[in-house]
Scaffold this motif. Structure first.
Motif, PDB file in Angstrom:
ATOM      1  N   GLU A  27      -1.147  15.494  -2.731  1.00 28.92           N
ATOM      2  CA  GLU A  27      -1.472  15.465  -1.301  1.00 28.92           C
ATOM      3  C   GLU A  27      -1.802  14.045  -0.835  1.00 28.92           C
ATOM      4  OE1 GLU A  27      -4.606  18.271  -1.007  1.00 28.92           O
ATOM      5  OE2 GLU A  27      -3.292  20.034  -1.182  1.00 28.92           O
ATOM      6  N   THR A  28      -2.500  13.298  -1.680  1.00 32.97           N
ATOM      7  CA  THR A  28      -2.838  11.913  -1.318  1.00 32.97           C
ATOM      8  C   THR A  28      -1.594  11.050  -1.235  1.00 32.97           C
ATOM      9  OG1 THR A  28      -4.987  12.143  -2.418  1.00 32.97           O
ATOM     10  CG2 THR A  28      -4.251   9.900  -1.912  1.00 32.97           C
ATOM     11  N   TYR A  29      -0.689  11.225  -2.203  1.00 29.10           N
ATOM     12  CA  TYR A  29       0.576  10.482  -2.155  1.00 29.10           C
ATOM     13  C   TYR A  29       1.356  10.829  -0.891  1.00 29.10           C
ATOM     14  CZ  TYR A  29       0.470   8.330  -6.805  1.00 29.10           C
ATOM     15  OH  TYR A  29       0.173   7.546  -7.880  1.00 29.10           O
ATOM     16  N   GLN A  30       1.394  12.099  -0.537  1.00 27.26           N
ATOM     17  CA  GLN A  30       2.108  12.518   0.672  1.00 27.26           C
ATOM     18  C   GLN A  30       1.498  11.877   1.919  1.00 27.26           C
ATOM     19  OE1 GLN A  30       1.998  16.783   0.558  1.00 27.26           O
ATOM     20  NE2 GLN A  30       3.555  16.947  -1.055  1.00 27.26           N
ATOM     21  N   THR A  31       0.152  11.807   1.954  1.00 30.94           N
ATOM     22  CA  THR A  31      -0.527  11.147   3.074  1.00 30.94           C
ATOM     23  C   THR A  31      -0.154   9.672   3.139  1.00 30.94           C
ATOM     24  OG1 THR A  31      -2.395  12.685   2.894  1.00 30.94           O
ATOM     25  CG2 THR A  31      -2.775  10.631   4.114  1.00 30.94           C
ATOM     26  N   PHE A  36       2.848   5.148   5.608  1.00 33.22           N
ATOM     27  CA  PHE A  36       3.858   4.089   5.499  1.00 33.22           C
ATOM     28  C   PHE A  36       5.003   4.348   6.484  1.00 33.22           C
ATOM     29  CE2 PHE A  36       2.475   3.620   0.814  1.00 33.22           C
ATOM     30  CZ  PHE A  36       1.457   2.759   1.178  1.00 33.22           C
ATOM     31  N   GLY A  37       5.378   5.625   6.634  1.00 34.75           N
ATOM     32  CA  GLY A  37       6.420   5.969   7.600  1.00 34.75           C
ATOM     33  C   GLY A  37       5.987   5.680   9.021  1.00 34.75           C
ATOM     34  N   LEU A  38       4.709   5.969   9.309  1.00 30.10           N
ATOM     35  CA  LEU A  38       4.166   5.688  10.638  1.00 30.10           C
ATOM     36  C   LEU A  38       4.176   4.190  10.922  1.00 30.10           C
ATOM     37  CD1 LEU A  38       2.798   6.784  13.198  1.00 30.10           C
ATOM     38  CD2 LEU A  38       0.594   6.608  11.998  1.00 30.10           C
ATOM     39  N   THR A  39       3.880   3.387   9.877  1.00 28.84           N
ATOM     40  CA  THR A  39       3.906   1.928  10.020  1.00 28.84           C
ATOM     41  C   THR A  39       5.291   1.447  10.440  1.00 28.84           C
ATOM     42  OG1 THR A  39       2.176   1.651   8.334  1.00 28.84           O
ATOM     43  CG2 THR A  39       3.578  -0.263   8.790  1.00 28.84           C
ATOM     44  N   VAL A  40       6.305   1.955   9.753  1.00 26.37           N
ATOM     45  CA  VAL A  40       7.686   1.566  10.072  1.00 26.37           C
ATOM     46  C   VAL A  40       8.053   2.026  11.482  1.00 26.37           C
ATOM     47  CG1 VAL A  40      10.109   1.883   9.441  1.00 26.37           C
ATOM     48  CG2 VAL A  40       8.380   1.587   7.652  1.00 26.37           C
ATOM     49  N   LEU A  41       7.653   3.249  11.824  1.00 25.30           N
ATOM     50  CA  LEU A  41       7.980   3.788  13.146  1.00 25.30           C
ATOM     51  C   LEU A  41       7.367   2.935  14.263  1.00 25.30           C
ATOM     52  CD1 LEU A  41       9.268   6.044  14.827  1.00 25.30           C
ATOM     53  CD2 LEU A  41       7.123   7.334  14.574  1.00 25.30           C
ATOM     54  N   ILE A  42       6.111   2.534  14.094  1.00 25.22           N
ATOM     55  CA  ILE A  42       5.448   1.697  15.106  1.00 25.22           C
ATOM     56  C   ILE A  42       6.162   0.362  15.251  1.00 25.22           C
ATOM     57  CG2 ILE A  42       3.324   0.425  15.635  1.00 25.22           C
ATOM     58  CD1 ILE A  42       1.770   2.725  14.305  1.00 25.22           C
ATOM     59  N   LEU A  43       6.560  -0.218  14.119  1.00 27.14           N
ATOM     60  CA  LEU A  43       7.289  -1.500  14.168  1.00 27.14           C
ATOM     61  C   LEU A  43       8.617  -1.347  14.908  1.00 27.14           C
ATOM     62  CD1 LEU A  43       6.703  -3.025  10.605  1.00 27.14           C
ATOM     63  CD2 LEU A  43       5.998  -4.007  12.793  1.00 27.14           C
ATOM     64  N   VAL A  44       9.353  -0.290  14.590  1.00 28.22           N
ATOM     65  CA  VAL A  44      10.655  -0.067  15.220  1.00 28.22           C
ATOM     66  C   VAL A  44      10.485   0.123  16.726  1.00 28.22           C
ATOM     67  CG1 VAL A  44      12.612   1.514  15.408  1.00 28.22           C
ATOM     68  CG2 VAL A  44      11.743   0.858  13.152  1.00 28.22           C
ATOM     69  N   PRO A  62      -2.688   1.770   9.876  1.00 30.24           N
ATOM     70  CA  PRO A  62      -2.127   2.765   8.937  1.00 30.24           C
ATOM     71  C   PRO A  62      -1.607   2.131   7.651  1.00 30.24           C
ATOM     72  CG  PRO A  62      -0.655   2.444  10.811  1.00 30.24           C
ATOM     73  CD  PRO A  62      -1.948   1.765  11.149  1.00 30.24           C
ATOM     74  N   LEU A  63      -1.106   0.884   7.742  1.00 36.39           N
ATOM     75  CA  LEU A  63      -0.607   0.217   6.537  1.00 36.39           C
ATOM     76  C   LEU A  63      -1.726  -0.058   5.556  1.00 36.39           C
ATOM     77  CD1 LEU A  63       1.679  -1.170   4.994  1.00 36.39           C
ATOM     78  CD2 LEU A  63       1.166  -3.274   6.272  1.00 36.39           C
ATOM     79  N   ILE A  64      -2.831  -0.597   6.050  1.00 34.29           N
ATOM     80  CA  ILE A  64      -3.966  -0.924   5.172  1.00 34.29           C
ATOM     81  C   ILE A  64      -4.564   0.340   4.566  1.00 34.29           C
ATOM     82  CG2 ILE A  64      -6.312  -1.857   5.120  1.00 34.29           C
ATOM     83  CD1 ILE A  64      -5.402  -3.876   7.260  1.00 34.29           C
ATOM     84  N   ILE A  65      -4.749   1.370   5.402  1.00 36.30           N
ATOM     85  CA  ILE A  65      -5.293   2.634   4.894  1.00 36.30           C
ATOM     86  C   ILE A  65      -4.380   3.221   3.818  1.00 36.30           C
ATOM     87  CG2 ILE A  65      -5.852   5.024   5.480  1.00 36.30           C
ATOM     88  CD1 ILE A  65      -6.699   4.018   8.248  1.00 36.30           C
ATOM     89  N   GLY A  66      -3.072   3.193   4.074  1.00 35.68           N
ATOM     90  CA  GLY A  66      -2.109   3.721   3.114  1.00 35.68           C
ATOM     91  C   GLY A  66      -2.143   2.977   1.790  1.00 35.68           C
ATOM     92  N   ILE A  67      -2.234   1.634   1.850  1.00 42.07           N
ATOM     93  CA  ILE A  67      -2.256   0.829   0.626  1.00 42.07           C
ATOM     94  C   ILE A  67      -3.520   1.105  -0.183  1.00 42.07           C
ATOM     95  CG2 ILE A  67      -2.454  -1.530  -0.258  1.00 42.07           C
ATOM     96  CD1 ILE A  67      -0.595  -2.408   2.010  1.00 42.07           C
ATOM     97  N   VAL A  68      -4.673   1.158   0.498  1.00 42.46           N
ATOM     98  CA  VAL A  68      -5.938   1.418  -0.192  1.00 42.46           C
ATOM     99  C   VAL A  68      -5.916   2.790  -0.864  1.00 42.46           C
ATOM    100  CG1 VAL A  68      -8.412   1.815   0.129  1.00 42.46           C
ATOM    101  CG2 VAL A  68      -7.301  -0.111   1.277  1.00 42.46           C
TER     102      VAL A  68
END
Length: 318
Positions: A27-31, A36-44, A62-68
């Protein structure tokens, strides 16, 4: 019977506990993937709406939270996988033979890989894991997963590029042969150079000063090439009965095996692509066939002792 029931109950308890850990990790990996997908979407969206700079700022959270989250759960995933091997695989092995044990972080030492004489190129990169060992009646044995590679370099546009080539990938099985050999005798696939499944590098095949041994079994000679610096000892080892057993064992393997007889040990190399004994993360542990493939290879290795009749002690160590 009671012992078998207790083992199954204990194994089920371990699986139930690990399944809770697995779900948390999955579940954590899926989150993380969603973040990471949200990060790309915001950039696009930022690029296409002309607010690229604003999009880069917005995607930082979202990128920092995802990496941590990703790096924190990675430590739990390592412990989960290690616990699976120690407790689940370890308990299941007892159903095959009570003496069987697994040491996940251990494997076949590189020096033993080299000294086995199965391979004529020393590795530049070497990985081994999941050592399993035990005793089948009178014969002690062990085996481990091995991936050995050598590197080649070539020039491309004034740059040196490194490429890695397989020497061997699969399982190496080692058993006590109850005989101290004076020299090494090596049995290798005859047509390895023409095989798509070849597991030797094309430019490394040589066996020092050893001579080819012509044996009496035509099928054996058509399948393998035998090398030894002592023709008499090679024939002493490779009796008609043992050659038939090796041919039968080879027929049960996915790719042609190779063997060597060194000191008092017999080495067998089985080329395999599959990575065994790995805990699933995105699939449940609570299935009947969870360990089916893993235990089948263990049973195969365990039964080699009987396949080659190693418990019949026709020799004694000097």
């Amino acid at each position: 019977m009671d012992s078998e029931i207790n083992t199954q109950e204990k194994l089920q308890q371990i699986l139930n506990t690990l399944e809770i850990d697995r779900k948390k990790i999955a579940e954590t990996y899926q989150t993380c993937y969603i973040l990471f997908g949200l990060t790309v979407l915001i950039l696009v969206i930022g690029v296409f709406t002309g607010f690229a700079a604003f999009g880069m700022i917005c995607c930082l959270l979202p990128l920092i939270i995802g990496i941590v989250m990703y790096f924190r759960i990675a430590e739990d995933a390592v412990e989960y996988k290690s616990s699976f091997k120690r407790n689940v695989v370890g308990a299941a092995l007892k159903g095959i033979n009570e003496t069987l044990t697994i040491t996940p972080q251990s494997g076949l030492p590189e020096y033993e890989f080299i000294s086995s004489d199965l391979f004529s190129t020393e590795p530049d990169r070497y990985k081994t894991e999941d050592m399993i060992g035990g005793v089948n009646e009178k014969t002690s044995f062990y085996f481990a997963e091995v991936h050995a590679e050598y590197k080649t370099e070539k020039q491309n546009n004034n740059r040196t590029e490194t490429e890695w080539q397989d020497i061997f990938k699969g399982i190496i099985f080692v058993a006590d042969f109850n005989k101290n050999f004076e020299v090494s005798t090596v049995v290798r696939p005859k047509n390895f150079g023409n095989s798509v499944r070849s597991w030797f590098s094309k430019n490394v095949f040589n066996v020092n000063s050893s001579a080819i041994v012509q044996l009496e079994n035509t099928d054996f000679n058509n399948t393998f090439v035998t090398y030894s610096s002592d023709q008499i000892e090679a024939r002493y080892i490779l009796t008609p009965a043992l050659m038939e057993r090796i041919l039968d064992l080879n027929s049960k393997s996915d790719a042609t095996i190779s063997l060597s007889f060194i000191a008092s040990k017999m080495y067998i190399a089985f080329p395999l692509d599959h990575n065994y004994f790995e805990a699933p993360i995105h699939q449940t542990l609570l299935t009947d066939d969870l360990l089916q493939n893993d235990l089948s290879i263990v049973k195969f290795m365990h039964d080699i002792v009987h396949e080659l009749d190693l418990n019949t002690r026709i020799w004694g160590k000097e």
